[in-house]
Enzyme design. Structure first.
Site, PDB file in Angstrom:
ATOM      1  N   HIS A 160     -24.084 -12.762  14.065  1.00 20.10           N
ATOM      2  CA  HIS A 160     -24.633 -13.114  15.378  1.00 20.10           C
ATOM      3  C   HIS A 160     -24.618 -11.950  16.351  1.00 20.10           C
ATOM      4  O   HIS A 160     -24.874 -12.141  17.538  1.00 20.10           O
ATOM      5  CB  HIS A 160     -23.854 -14.265  16.008  1.00 20.10           C
ATOM      6  N   ASP A 198      10.987   4.425 -13.569  1.00 16.33           N
ATOM      7  CA  ASP A 198      11.007   4.239 -15.017  1.00 16.33           C
ATOM      8  C   ASP A 198      10.658   5.551 -15.738  1.00 16.33           C
ATOM      9  O   ASP A 198       9.563   5.717 -16.243  1.00 16.33           O
ATOM     10  CB  ASP A 198      10.024   3.123 -15.404  1.00 16.33           C
ATOM     11  N   HIS A 237      10.105   5.329 -19.931  1.00 14.02           N
ATOM     12  CA  HIS A 237       8.928   4.980 -20.728  1.00 14.02           C
ATOM     13  C   HIS A 237       8.116   6.207 -21.141  1.00 14.02           C
ATOM     14  O   HIS A 237       7.281   6.115 -22.050  1.00 14.02           O
ATOM     15  CB  HIS A 237       8.024   4.011 -19.950  1.00 14.02           C
ATOM     16  N   HIS A 271       3.668   7.654 -23.110  1.00 15.87           N
ATOM     17  CA  HIS A 271       2.845   8.853 -23.008  1.00 15.87           C
ATOM     18  C   HIS A 271       3.141   9.812 -24.159  1.00 15.87           C
ATOM     19  O   HIS A 271       3.038  11.031 -24.024  1.00 15.87           O
ATOM     20  CB  HIS A 271       3.049   9.496 -21.640  1.00 15.87           C
ATOM     21  N   ASP A 282      -0.638   3.517 -19.297  1.00 20.27           N
ATOM     22  CA  ASP A 282       0.130   2.638 -18.422  1.00 20.27           C
ATOM     23  C   ASP A 282      -0.595   1.302 -18.251  1.00 20.27           C
ATOM     24  O   ASP A 282       0.032   0.235 -18.284  1.00 20.27           O
ATOM     25  CB  ASP A 282       0.343   3.305 -17.051  1.00 20.27           C
TER      26      ASP A 282
HETATM   27  S1  FES Z   1     -20.960 -12.588  15.434  1.00 25.47           S
HETATM   28 FE1  FES Z   1     -20.789 -14.557  14.627  1.00 25.47          FE
HETATM   29  S2  FES Z   1     -19.534 -14.234  12.883  1.00 25.47           S
HETATM   30 FE2  FES Z   1     -19.629 -12.280  13.805  1.00 25.47          FE
HETATM   31 FE    FE Z   2       3.489   5.992 -17.046  1.00 27.78          FE
END
Ligand code: FES
Ligand code: FE
Ligand code: FES
Ligand code: FES
Ligand code: FE
Ligand code: FE
Lengths: 440, 167, 167, 440, 167, 440
Positions: A111, A213, A216, A221, A370
């Site tokens: 709007h 961690d 791991h 890896h 990962d």
């Molecule tokens: S102007 Fe109406 S929802 Fe943003």
């Molecule tokens: Fe990792």
């Protein structure tokens, strides 16, 4: 017999017992716990939004998420940083549908309500003739993130007006964050662009992984270790993990040095400009920070509670930042960005970018492997029987840390291989979930 | 409209692209590497929703998904062959569908644009698609056609998964 | 890289494949059957995630999705025409997208590999895709080209639905 | 007025009334009932896992689901069969991501914990230095399926240590199962490969269909009747349906014979080897089992509660096995495998494989048309108004069975067209859902 | 089976279709309009599940998704360029994958049938596909080939989203 | 602290306050509220099913949805219109899987139960031998829509036998509906075919938009205003919005005339036949209805509670009908059909079809841009913080309407720009949700 006999608070109280190193599995898949997390964790703690270098000029903005709430962060025409919910106060429309850009104002397409780039409602079409009772424009401005603070260029926001300050929230962690913040000769600069990918995992799985961690790495890896990209001594390096209040944790910390020396060795192959740069970085750390910090030289990796993970492997790598954005109990989006040193030689920054794409990126080796863990852990955790057993976070329970080291290093120091940072993560998570609105 | 190339050249280049992608789908990565020139640049940019740029394709100095030279692609292949690249062990099942191939000859090289849809299915269930287009530069060498540049522009800003495959 | 066939032959065979798949999409199953040789073997293996075999394609003596001769395909078509094959009455809306066609001539027959993506939408809402590739053997007969062997390798181990269509 | 006034137990008590032949529709779509089912049905009853012939050598394994819990079934190095949850006891990762294979051990890719092929935790990287309080490896072995038993090569598991034995659970059904188990001259052999497809239906719809719904065949499978693939006398054949304790049911049972004779007629067209085979099968039944069983000759179809369906149309067909794996209230995965007689002539087994792909397979006529029913029933059952009416399972209510026949045949015998097996299915389902932990 | 056209003509027309769809994917709508004849008819029927018609394609006098002349397509393009066509500002990322191109020459015009899969991704997340086929009539003009008729038969009765793109 | 402390009734009571112009956001995303809506809104109010002209001959039928319940509407062999649930009373199968057609009976494909086209159970295979206790066929006929009435050819159904009559439900709205119903010289005719598309939005967002949101047109549809397709005087035209009991609302009403004159101007460019037609339409309105109605001449747009929206811009446009079919709290399907005047010149109807595809259709400018709003409003409304603020429907609160005008026009008249129709919509929605089974 009742089909929903236990409240989520009862589940959390009974199943989340970090002191025993046991974390029940329901917290990773229960939809009600997930919805409560969005409130008790994500609206009560400081969340990382982005880096100041993403907002160089007035009007610059980027969008992001806090939990599942979309937000906009801007540099206003007052040159200050602002943050607000990305939802029109009239009837809810997203007022900005871009990832980033520059705008003097945000005009809602539904709007036409227009907000300035500080989030203030600036104009309402036909305002005079349609509100006989008058519209209080101030009241209908975009919902501001009430607490918005930066540390070293890192912008954080918190929805809870009564939260502790960001400085207090980070606490002793700042000692380590300062290392890469201050090491950058020209200051840290966000590289343009953020990566995003879906991962069918609960957001806490990666957060706890990054929190400490180191265990791991040789397995998950293993491919890069086999190829020599990661040292095969990795797990035996004299590194430490460190836990902090408010759930933060880090790993890969080398109080005994070594990272700087490794950088220097590589720099020598790259030429005098790079050697110079590395030495200047070290010198700057010594000047601006402490000898201990200069020796540590690089941050390693860590997680700032709840869902910001970081890594900084050395001055030849970019600072990697990861959001584990929650999208349901078993789903998340991984968002990534990186920072480089504006003062680094071009060759260093090119190398950093290249390393990123091979290791940390969505297409990087670490990112791929990962993700496989995070997803398959979540998959194997959903069943009725699976949920009768607990995850085991007992590594390092009962271990003793050298007093001298603990004196030097802020935070609660633990061994290289330890799950104390994860225990710390879940303990604070539990506090958030049970204390509810008294937090943090 | 550009005139394009002869049907014969179009046929040759399409066959090359199909063969190349079949090597990826069949997991013959070493053979695939032989189709890339030593000076290859392989680039997968990040895509975002940005103002002032309708396409939102980031550049090589920005955060990139992949930004590889031949050597670094070799490293990626070597990684797959360690048996420890868990995201691809067991291997994902990929299908590279190439369409809309448009070719321009430029002083001995060929600029090739094609659409790609790469469908991936993995383990028990996960199934997802990458959509986008590719800009390739092909060069004729003593061993036949090779790719010397590849830019893969994915349409998705949010990828359906971490990338463990080649495009 | 194999050299493939001439552009003319490529064109002829592609047109044949497009025509054949248009018959399926248009529901002209009787006409489709005329494009299959009397000694046709039509095989859709099961795909799984297995160790020691990256592709996980099961064989003809294993559990198969389809493993048909011409006669049995005729039975399937006859079934569709009874008006009582409820999974296809009303008919699913299919689209067979054929891409990456590669051909090898082998002593009078043509070994054709192509990628397929078959999208299916059905009734009010259900929409799903089958991904994979096909290995066809085409033979030139007095009535023109015909398919004498077809192997359809789907990429999915978990199919999105029971299979009530042809590939 | 309360928006969630009825507990699922109240709904089940009021709406599920098998004695009246009325089953309310909410039990097919309610998410809370579904979650309770995963516990009260799927962790308290014996679930079929696979066939021993899938595990020929030590180290052979396959993966499967029990409810939504992923499991691994192995032949251990001790040559025994083992079953356990496919989730690492450390931090939950799936330890095996294959459908089948051979492995001495399962190494978790997250941190490298390794379990032997009996599920025992064999090694933990750096165990000695990371658990000052010691890790009890026995305790952190993969979660064993506490009850694992086979009947005639069919491996079943149950998560409830206090359940009845598998033999008692199957009870009188064994009389009929024995028919195809014993008829196989060389023993039953799993054909490699399992089919899987998604079906947007509640798992109970197909289970109740297989439990005794001979009534649907002329309509649902009318295409094959029209083409003569299924006899147009089908519904008038003197067949019976039989119900059993614990919810099992079967149909297509021919106590008056006829299936053997039909096989023989086909065999004569296939040549002497096949005639020989069919006669030998009959002879074997007569020798190993009773005259009644030999006359029945083939099992027909049935459902072993909760979600294993089977068919065995004759010695010229494969034994078809179907799992209706639950994946949410309105979704399931159909998994299928088949068994053939290792001692059958090659021609018979080739015919069996061919019949399978045309009739029972994911691409088979029955598979296609049954799926259409299962999905559209679920679709038309979700609405508020739909849920105010009940499914009608009144066929055969009040029917009387010939005493003589009932004496001959174990189980509760019903007419060809009957819904007593379905009533029996839902009665036991109701018992499970309401008795909860006292079960079965 | 119809014989189709020569490989050369097939090549020319395919290139035209690829070029045309690249203009759509690149957002060059004004250039795209130049490829349409002044007397263009552009028709996207509604598809339903109906009895007595297996395909369920509605006609031009029924409710249509699009039923445009050249002028009205120009209006659609003009709208996109106002900067106020919010459903396409920011622009959706589209990919028009064209396959199975079959051509028939008819007294100076070309009747072209092809399969289309148009994948669309938009803003942060939304990703969806339109599946179907197109029946085009191409005409050779002084400015080269142009489209004079296009019928887009989508397979889906329930569209994944309102249509803000061209096919 | 309890994780689910507020009942949905408490939420609705507190957050939905139309008198203040404030509507809380939870009602657009909460799954429990959504499930309650399906019952309290969609089974208690009159829902539009289709137009009589879709059912010209006995046996004609179409399928549709009422809430999430699938239904069939037919012209029976008795030439009356019938409506019933599309779900077999035996075991729930959809008995009709087509969108429209002609059928003497509906035979269920599962077991062959056959219902005549009035929904009566006509035959049950083997009925005599399978129901010893007899089957009461009347009782097991398809569930009839108990109230089925037409107004001006528009067929509505209601599941609540005690609801008010359709005439009373529409009430004063009929004054405006009559305008396009009576204006059609040859009567209204449905054009074959319905459009359908998915939209990830709560169904109430578009319903409230059509109920009286003239305010959004210049912004949302700004592209067409810029191009002159919509008048740039649009918002300043002396139009009105009108609200009615039972939640209905309309906009774009021109009591001062002008629409007829505009039609006439266009008609003059189209030739004498069209001029003739427009004049005849006007004459017919003056003869059949009142001078006020003749002056209004076209309906504009509106929403009949809950989810039927309409537009009728003039005699040169088709009557557009939109269902916002709910498919979860954040998802709907938009179904559209149009009506034209059977008595209009061919040129007029061709123009109407063309206008439809450019403006109202799934590919029309309004359809596209409205969808973007509906989806993004829903997206920005899901978060925890978003749900702490309310939508603002305060436009026109306190505005005073000219007494003379209010006397002339039935219903509660409001200004051109007003949100009183939306407030009226949510007030009645609230009544439905809180009164529950006493409604309407
Ligand atoms: S102007 Fe109406 S929802 Fe943003
Ligand atoms: Fe990792
Ligand atoms: S989760 Fe398996 S070893 Fe850690
Ligand atoms: S479900 Fe309709 S006849 Fe049985
Ligand atoms: Fe069946
Ligand atoms: Fe609008």
């Amino acid at each position: 017999m009742n089909s929903q006999s236990r409240s989520i608070e009862d589940i959390i109280r009974a199943d989340v017992t970090p002191a025993l190193g046991l974390i029940g599995r329901k917290i990773f898949t229960n939809p009600e716990i997930y919805r409560a997390e969005l409130d008790r964790v994500f609206t009560k703690n400081w969340l990382f939004l982005g880096h100041e270098s993403q907002l160089e000029s007035p009007g610059d903005f980027f969008t992001n998420y806090m939990g599942e709430d979309p937000v906009i962060v801007t540099r206003g025409k007052d040159n200050n940083i602002h943050g607000f919910l990305n939802s029109c106060l009239h009837r809810g429309m997203k007022v900005c549908r871009l990832d980033a850009g520059n705008a003097r104002a945000f005009t809602c397409i539904y709007h036409g309500w227009t907000y300035d780039n500080a989030g203030n409602l600036a104009s309402v079409p036909h305002e005079d003739r349609i509100y006989p009772n008058k519209l209080d424009r101030q009241k209908w401005s975009l919902v501001k993130i009430p607490k918005l603070q930066s540390y070293g260029g890192f912008i954080f926001g918190c929805w809870d007006e009564h939260c502790v300050s960001l400085e207090d929230y980070l606490g002793d962690l700042k000692f380590y964050l300062d290392i890469f913040i201050e090491r950058a000769l020209g200051g840290l600069q966000a590289v343009s662009g953020r990566q995003r990918y879906e991962c069918d995992a609960n957001w806490k799985i990666p957060a706890d992984n990054f929190a400490g961690d180191d265990y791991h790495v040789p397995w998950t890896h293993g491919s890069y270790m086999k190829l020599g990209v990661v040292s095969d001594q990795y797990i035996d390096l004299p590194c430490k993990t460190v836990a902090f209040p408010y759930g933060h944790g880090i790993g890969d910390i080398s109080p005994g040095g070594g990272v700087y020396e490794a950088d220097l060795a590589i720099a020598e192959q790259m030429g005098p400009e790079v050697v110079e740069y590395i030495k200047a970085s070290q010198a700057r750390l010594q000047k601006k920070l402490s000898a201990v910090q200069a020796k540590i030289y690089a941050f390693g990796h860590g997680n700032i509670f709840p869902n910001l993970s970081l890594n900084d492997f050395s001055a030849l790598w970019p600072v990697g930042l990861y959001w584990w954005h929650p999208k349901g109990p078993e789903n998340m989006e991984v968002w990534q960005m990186i920072l480089i040193d504006k003062g680094a030689p071009e060759a260093v920054n090119q190398m950093a970018l290249a390393k990123f794409t091979h290791v940390q990126s969505a297409a990087g080796a670490f990112g791929q492997d990962d993700s496989e863990n995070f997803e398959q852990v979540t998959q194997a955790t959903r069943g009725v029987i699976a949920q009768q057993s607990s995850f085991n976070y007992q590594i390092g329970l009962g271990s003793v840390i050298d007093d001298e080291l603990q004196r030097q290093l802020p935070g609660e120091v633990g061994p290289r291989i330890s799950e104390h940072c994860q225990r710390n993560f879940y303990q604070y998570w539990k506090d958030c979930m049970l204390r509810g609105d008294q937090l943090p | 409209m550009k005139t394009g190339v002869s049907p014969e050249l179009q046929h040759e280049i399409e066959q090359f692209l199909y063969y190349e992608s079949s090597l990826l789908d069949d997991g013959k990565f070493d053979e695939w590497l032989t189709l890339l020139t030593a000076d290859l640049h392989y680039f997968v940019p990040v895509r975002e929703t940005l103002e002032n740029t309708e396409l939102g394709v980031r550049g090589t100095n920005d955060v990139a998904l992949m930004n590889d030279q031949k050597e670094s692609l070799e490293l990626r292949v070597a990684r797959l062959k360690t048996g420890l690249a868990h995201a691809e062990t067991p291997r994902s099942r990929t299908r590279h569908n190439i369409s809309n191939v448009m070719i321009e000859e430029q002083s001995g090289t060929y600029a090739v644009r094609c659409n790609i849809q790469v469908s991936v299915s993995r383990l028990e269930k996960t199934e997802f698609n990458f959509y986008g287009y590719r800009l390739d530069t092909l060069r004729r060498t003593e061993q036949g056609l090779k790719v010397s540049q590849r830019k893969v522009v994915l349409d998705q800003t949010l990828l359906p998964r971490a990338i463990s495959i080649f495009f």
